[in-house]
Design a protein around this motif. Structure first.
Motif, PDB file in Angstrom:
ATOM      1  N   PHE A 124       0.828  -1.211   0.000  1.00  0.00           N
ATOM      2  CA  PHE A 124       0.000   0.000   0.000  1.00  0.00           C
ATOM      3  C   PHE A 124       0.856   1.252   0.000  1.00  0.00           C
ATOM      4  N   VAL A 125       1.921   1.240   0.830  1.00  0.00           N
ATOM      5  CA  VAL A 125       2.804   2.406   0.892  1.00  0.00           C
ATOM      6  C   VAL A 125       3.511   2.624  -0.436  1.00  0.00           C
ATOM      7  N   ASP A 126       3.936   1.516  -1.087  1.00  0.00           N
ATOM      8  CA  ASP A 126       4.611   1.639  -2.384  1.00  0.00           C
ATOM      9  C   ASP A 126       3.698   2.242  -3.443  1.00  0.00           C
ATOM     10  N   HIS A 128       1.378   4.478  -2.788  1.00  0.00           N
ATOM     11  CA  HIS A 128       0.978   5.836  -2.393  1.00  0.00           C
ATOM     12  C   HIS A 128       2.199   6.557  -1.834  1.00  0.00           C
ATOM     13  N   ASP A 129       2.894   7.234  -2.711  1.00  0.00           N
ATOM     14  CA  ASP A 129       4.148   7.893  -2.333  1.00  0.00           C
ATOM     15  C   ASP A 129       3.955   8.939  -1.236  1.00  0.00           C
ATOM     16  N   TYR A 130       2.790   9.563  -1.200  1.00  0.00           N
ATOM     17  CA  TYR A 130       2.594  10.671  -0.276  1.00  0.00           C
ATOM     18  C   TYR A 130       2.518  10.236   1.183  1.00  0.00           C
ATOM     19  N   ILE A 131       2.374   8.931   1.450  1.00  0.00           N
ATOM     20  CA  ILE A 131       2.322   8.495   2.846  1.00  0.00           C
ATOM     21  C   ILE A 131       3.601   7.770   3.266  1.00  0.00           C
ATOM     22  N   LYS A 132       4.613   7.749   2.405  1.00  0.00           N
ATOM     23  CA  LYS A 132       5.865   7.114   2.798  1.00  0.00           C
ATOM     24  C   LYS A 132       6.504   7.880   3.937  1.00  0.00           C
ATOM     25  N   SER A 133       6.980   7.148   4.938  1.00  0.00           N
ATOM     26  CA  SER A 133       7.594   7.781   6.104  1.00  0.00           C
ATOM     27  C   SER A 133       9.051   8.102   5.818  1.00  0.00           C
ATOM     28  N   ASP A 134       9.571   9.103   6.518  1.00  0.00           N
ATOM     29  CA  ASP A 134      10.971   9.447   6.353  1.00  0.00           C
ATOM     30  C   ASP A 134      11.827   8.526   7.225  1.00  0.00           C
ATOM     31  N   TRP A 135      13.154   8.688   7.110  1.00  0.00           N
ATOM     32  CA  TRP A 135      14.069   7.795   7.819  1.00  0.00           C
ATOM     33  C   TRP A 135      13.919   7.894   9.324  1.00  0.00           C
ATOM     34  N   TRP A 136      13.620   9.110   9.831  1.00  0.00           N
ATOM     35  CA  TRP A 136      13.507   9.274  11.276  1.00  0.00           C
ATOM     36  C   TRP A 136      12.278   8.544  11.799  1.00  0.00           C
ATOM     37  N   THR A 137      11.160   8.623  11.061  1.00  0.00           N
ATOM     38  CA  THR A 137       9.952   7.912  11.465  1.00  0.00           C
ATOM     39  C   THR A 137      10.182   6.401  11.446  1.00  0.00           C
ATOM     40  N   SER A 138      10.917   5.913  10.456  1.00  0.00           N
ATOM     41  CA  SER A 138      11.210   4.482  10.364  1.00  0.00           C
ATOM     42  C   SER A 138      12.023   4.010  11.560  1.00  0.00           C
ATOM     43  N   ILE A 139      12.998   4.806  11.977  1.00  0.00           N
ATOM     44  CA  ILE A 139      13.813   4.447  13.139  1.00  0.00           C
ATOM     45  C   ILE A 139      12.950   4.374  14.388  1.00  0.00           C
ATOM     46  N   LYS A 140      12.070   5.385  14.567  1.00  0.00           N
ATOM     47  CA  LYS A 140      11.204   5.380  15.751  1.00  0.00           C
ATOM     48  C   LYS A 140      10.267   4.171  15.733  1.00  0.00           C
ATOM     49  N   GLU A 141       9.739   3.805  14.555  1.00  0.00           N
ATOM     50  CA  GLU A 141       8.858   2.648  14.459  1.00  0.00           C
ATOM     51  C   GLU A 141       9.619   1.360  14.786  1.00  0.00           C
ATOM     52  N   TRP A 142      10.900   1.320  14.376  1.00  0.00           N
ATOM     53  CA  TRP A 142      11.723   0.154  14.672  1.00  0.00           C
ATOM     54  C   TRP A 142      11.894  -0.011  16.174  1.00  0.00           C
ATOM     55  N   PHE A 143      12.131   1.083  16.894  1.00  0.00           N
ATOM     56  CA  PHE A 143      12.264   1.012  18.339  1.00  0.00           C
ATOM     57  C   PHE A 143      10.928   0.645  18.989  1.00  0.00           C
ATOM     58  N   ILE A 144       9.825   1.119  18.433  1.00  0.00           N
ATOM     59  CA  ILE A 144       8.511   0.781  18.977  1.00  0.00           C
ATOM     60  C   ILE A 144       8.266  -0.718  18.881  1.00  0.00           C
ATOM     61  N   ASP A 145       8.695  -1.333  17.755  1.00  0.00           N
ATOM     62  CA  ASP A 145       8.558  -2.790  17.611  1.00  0.00           C
ATOM     63  C   ASP A 145       9.441  -3.535  18.607  1.00  0.00           C
ATOM     64  N   LEU A 146      10.626  -2.978  18.881  1.00  0.00           N
ATOM     65  CA  LEU A 146      11.556  -3.651  19.778  1.00  0.00           C
ATOM     66  C   LEU A 146      11.114  -3.593  21.248  1.00  0.00           C
ATOM     67  N   LYS A 147      10.327  -2.595  21.600  1.00  0.00           N
ATOM     68  CA  LYS A 147      10.005  -2.407  23.019  1.00  0.00           C
ATOM     69  C   LYS A 147       9.217  -3.581  23.598  1.00  0.00           C
ATOM     70  N   TYR A 148       8.547  -4.361  22.736  1.00  0.00           N
ATOM     71  CA  TYR A 148       7.814  -5.510  23.233  1.00  0.00           C
ATOM     72  C   TYR A 148       8.748  -6.679  23.547  1.00  0.00           C
ATOM     73  N   SER A 149       9.983  -6.619  23.039  1.00  0.00           N
ATOM     74  CA  SER A 149      10.939  -7.680  23.294  1.00  0.00           C
ATOM     75  C   SER A 149      11.688  -7.468  24.602  1.00  0.00           C
ATOM     76  N   CYS A 150      11.998  -6.201  24.916  1.00  0.00           N
ATOM     77  CA  CYS A 150      12.773  -5.916  26.125  1.00  0.00           C
ATOM     78  C   CYS A 150      12.430  -4.505  26.608  1.00  0.00           C
ATOM     79  N   PRO A 151      12.162  -4.325  27.900  1.00  0.00           N
ATOM     80  CA  PRO A 151      11.792  -2.989  28.413  1.00  0.00           C
ATOM     81  C   PRO A 151      12.842  -1.927  28.151  1.00  0.00           C
TER      82      PRO A 151
END
Length: 296
Positions: A124-126, A128-151
């Motif tokens: 879906f993102v591919d 619709h170019d206008y909703i692609k996240s920038d690199w900083w948003t991607s990094i924050k999302e990556w940390f959000i996914d990791l938080k469920y693995s370790c506090p």
């Protein structure tokens, strides 16, 4: 954690029974592992008990004096105990295997659902170019996914997010201060002071003048020094206009643009047409003299 998804038929039966409420089962895979381990341990303990009783049964034939009624009864009850323990051991083993198979099945379903959602999101993102996240948003999302693995990852993600928000807020405040709260005018005053000091020093060094070139250098430096001093005055006026109780941004802009005496002579209305022309001509003369002196 995982979620069990039921088929359409089971869902329809659930809706018929519960009405509009959907029921979701949440699975704790860690707890399932504990159940499997506890059941397996119980089965192992049963086997150890069976082995001990089997050793006792093997000793009945070695009793001197032959078999007796009491000895036969004892062997009978021990064998019955072994049969009961064997049945319990099979039950615990089967339970452990079933829970293990269920945990594996649920985990595979969770992985499949997660993969499907991820692929659908990527597609879906591919598209619709206008909703692609920038690199900083991607990094924050990556940390959000990791938080469920370790506090600790949750703490790191929150720290980075707070730092980023703090820096962004600070930058916004600085930009507002520079554009709307007198920051640009304060910087103008500081630069005006520095320029005036340098210009006055050069004018002093050019005096006393002897010879045509030296005279030109002195007059050019003197005009520059006078303009630099005036620039301090106009910068203060701009700062005062933007920081007073009722700010006047337009007036501050006018003062900020008047860096020289010539600018002031051209832009000031002396409420007399003749004076306006005279001072406009004086501004032109000063620019001409300074240009000639600088060239010489």
């Amino acid at each position: 954690m995982g979620t069990v998804f039921y088929g359409n038929f089971e869902r329809k039966k659930a809706l018929d029974y519960y009405g509009d409420f959907e029921k979701t089962i949440s699975l704790d895979y860690g707890r399932l592992d504990d159940i499997i381990n506890e059941a397996s341990e119980a089965s192992s303990m049963m086997q150890d008990y069976i082995d001990d009783l089997s050793k006792i049964v093997s000793c009945y034939g070695d009793v001197s004096g032959g078999s007796s009624e009491n000895l036969s009864n004892s062997e009978y009850y021990v064998n019955n105990k072994i049969k009961a323990l064997t049945a319990k051991k099979s039950t615990y083993s089967l339970f452990a295997n079933n829970v293990s198979a269920f945990s594996k099945f649920a985990s595979e379903k969770d992985d499949y659902v997660a993969k499907t959602i991820s692929e659908a999101k990527k597609y879906f993102v591919d598209q619709h170019d206008y909703i692609k996240s920038d690199w900083w948003t991607s990094i924050k999302e990556w940390f959000i996914d990791l938080k469920y693995s370790c506090p600790i990852f949750d703490a790191i993600g929150n720290l980075i997010n707070n730092i980023a928000e703090g820096i962004s807020s600070l930058i916004d405040d600085l930009v507002y201060w520079y554009k709307c709260n007198g920051g640009k005018e304060i910087i103008g005053v500081v630069l005006a002071f520095a320029g005036a000091i340098a210009a006055v020093v050069l004018a002093v060094l050019a005096f006393p003048a002897s010879g045509f070139v030296a005279v030109c250098a002195f007059f050019g430096a003197a005009i520059t020094a006078a303009n630099a001093i005036y620039n301090i005055i106009s910068s203060f006026q701009a700062y005062d206009a933007i920081t007073k109780e009722e700010p006047e941004p337009a007036l501050a802009k006018i003062y900020s643009d008047q860096d020289t005496i010539q600018d002031w002579l051209r832009n000031t209305d002396f409420e007399n047409n003749v004076l306006n022309h005279i001072f406009y001509g004086l501004a032109f003369t000063l620019d001409f003299v300074k240009t000639v002196c600088d060239v010489v």
